[in-house]
Design an enzyme around this catalytic site. Structure first.
Site, mmCIF file in Angstrom:
data_model
loop_
_atom_site.group_PDB
_atom_site.id
_atom_site.type_symbol
_atom_site.label_atom_id
_atom_site.label_comp_id
_atom_site.label_asym_id
_atom_site.label_seq_id
_atom_site.Cartn_x
_atom_site.Cartn_y
_atom_site.Cartn_z
ATOM 1 N N CYS A 112 10.756 2.500 13.322
ATOM 2 C CA CYS A 112 10.235 3.397 12.410
ATOM 3 C C CYS A 112 8.548 3.707 12.636
ATOM 4 C CB CYS A 112 10.399 3.145 10.846
ATOM 5 S SG CYS A 112 12.212 3.118 10.364
ATOM 6 N N CYS A 139 15.675 -6.453 -25.129
ATOM 7 C CA CYS A 139 14.697 -5.388 -25.661
ATOM 8 C C CYS A 139 14.113 -4.465 -24.659
ATOM 9 C CB CYS A 139 13.773 -6.291 -26.415
ATOM 10 S SG CYS A 139 12.458 -6.924 -25.313
ATOM 11 N N HIS A 189 15.813 2.168 -6.264
ATOM 12 C CA HIS A 189 16.520 0.869 -6.574
ATOM 13 C C HIS A 189 15.432 -0.235 -7.355
ATOM 14 C CE1 HIS A 189 19.461 1.403 -3.021
ATOM 15 N NE2 HIS A 189 19.813 2.113 -4.287
#
Length: 370
Positions: free
Chosen positions: A352, A203, A192
């Site tokens: 985690c 640009c 992402h």
């Protein structure tokens, strides 16, 4: 379509059987009939009869509040360590839950930003509405100092250590914080994008977010002074960080007087180089990740509910589209889209960093600070 839940046995022959796994470290779902895969007797997964509540009510799902403890936790760590040990080429898919210990809230977790009513900015509204851009950049301006000072946590450090040993072949992250790279990981795809980069919509020039912060400070000195005056003067106490890299500010915040610098090359509109909700991941990035999934021999999901299709599709591809299917383990607090849709996987309900740190110890992996 059914897929074999002996996907673990087909590669990781020493994993416990379904019946021996603890309740939150198991092959899911448990509704099955017999078939075979890679020569092993196995179970064909049928669609589960339960599902996690959707919409607003999913936030009240009590499964968010039951991480493992005691013997069940020890068994789950052993299961995850065995999974990692047996895989020779591990693809990691990480989500917001991987970075919560670094101080970045996730979206859907127990203390996720959705619980506070946070609404992420949409790609279309950023492009169409100057008011939306002023609101985003003002919030990002206030949050940047804290966001830019965040450091990797144990989850990032262990994954970097596993890459150094050759165990992890690729990290595909849904996060935009750059903490995998800060921890030392080299083989990273930022699915992402990166919040520390800014892209011109005119640009296409890429510039550093840090440089834009200096420009924002210059043109918004009066705005910041008035903002701090109205907020008690302490920048660290006037906002709640969000996973988007911006902040939830007080309802009375004046966004209309906030000034957004233009691109220095073409005077175009500047946007953080991230994929907002409603936008698409570049096709070449998606194709590269599919190739990596096919070359890996196992998939480890770290801290993702897989609710967003941009990451879910890779797990679905690994377990449903590919034959034989790839082994998948999910380390995440709370149920995931993969479970709800009946994909076969090993599920570990633990934070985690805590779980990966213990796995590193079990595998004698040397973890170093970034």
């Amino acid at each position: 379509m059914g897929v074999s839940s002996a996907y673990v046995s087909s590669l990781l022959t020493k994993l416990p059987s379904t019946g021996n796994l603890p309740s939150s470290a198991r092959l899911l779902p448990q509704f099955a009939t017999t078939s075979s895969c890679r020569g092993y007797e196995s179970n064909i997964v049928s669609r589960p009869t339960w599902s996690r509540p959707q919409g607003y009510n999913w936030k009240e799902d009590p499964s968010w509040h039951t991480p493992l403890t005691g013997d069940a936790k020890s068994e789950a760590i052993d299961t995850l360590a065995t999974f990692v040990r047996r895989a020779a080429k591990l693809l990691v898919i990480s989500g917001a839950g991987c970075s919560t210990a670094s101080g970045i809230p996730d979206y859907r977790g127990p203390q996720g930003s959705y619980k506070t009513g946070h609404r992420p900015i949409q790609h279309d509204e950023f492009r169409r509405l100057e008011s939306a851009r002023r609101r985003y950049w003002a919030r990002s301006f206030v949050a940047w100092q804290r966001f830019g000072d965040l450091a990797p946590n144990r989850a990032h450090l262990v994954l970097a250590a596993l890459e150094r040993t050759g165990k992890v072949s690729h990290v595909v992250t849904q996060n935009v914080d750059g903490l995998h790279q800060a921890a030392g990981s080299k083989l990273v795809t930022d699915l992402h994008g990166r919040i520390d980069q800014v892209k011109c919509l005119g640009c296409g020039e890429l510039t550093r977010r840090l440089d834009l912060q200096a420009r924002l400070e210059t043109v918004n000195a009066i705005w910041l002074s008035e903002f701090l005056t109205g907020s008690g003067g302490d920048l660290d106490k006037v906002h709640q960080a969000t996973p988007d890299g911006d902040a939830d500010l007080a309802p009375h915040t004046d966004y209309e007087s906030f000034t957004i610098p233009a691109c220095e090359s073409c005077h175009g509109v500047l946007k953080p180089d991230v994929v907002f909700f409603g936008d698409s991941v570049p096709k070449e990035t998606v194709e590269a990740v599919f190739t990596s999934v096919e070359s890996a021999d196992a998939i480890l999901v770290v801290g993702s509910s897989l609710e967003v299709f941009s990451a879910y599709r890779f797990v679905n591809h690994a377990t449903v589209k590919l034959q034989p299917p790839k082994p998948v383990a999910v380390l995440n607090l709370g149920r995931t889209r993969a479970e709800r849709n009946g994909l076969p996987l090993v599920k570990i309900d633990l934070p985690c960093g805590e779980a990966l740190w213990e796995v590193a110890a079990a595998l004698n992996i040397v973890v170093r600070d970034s």
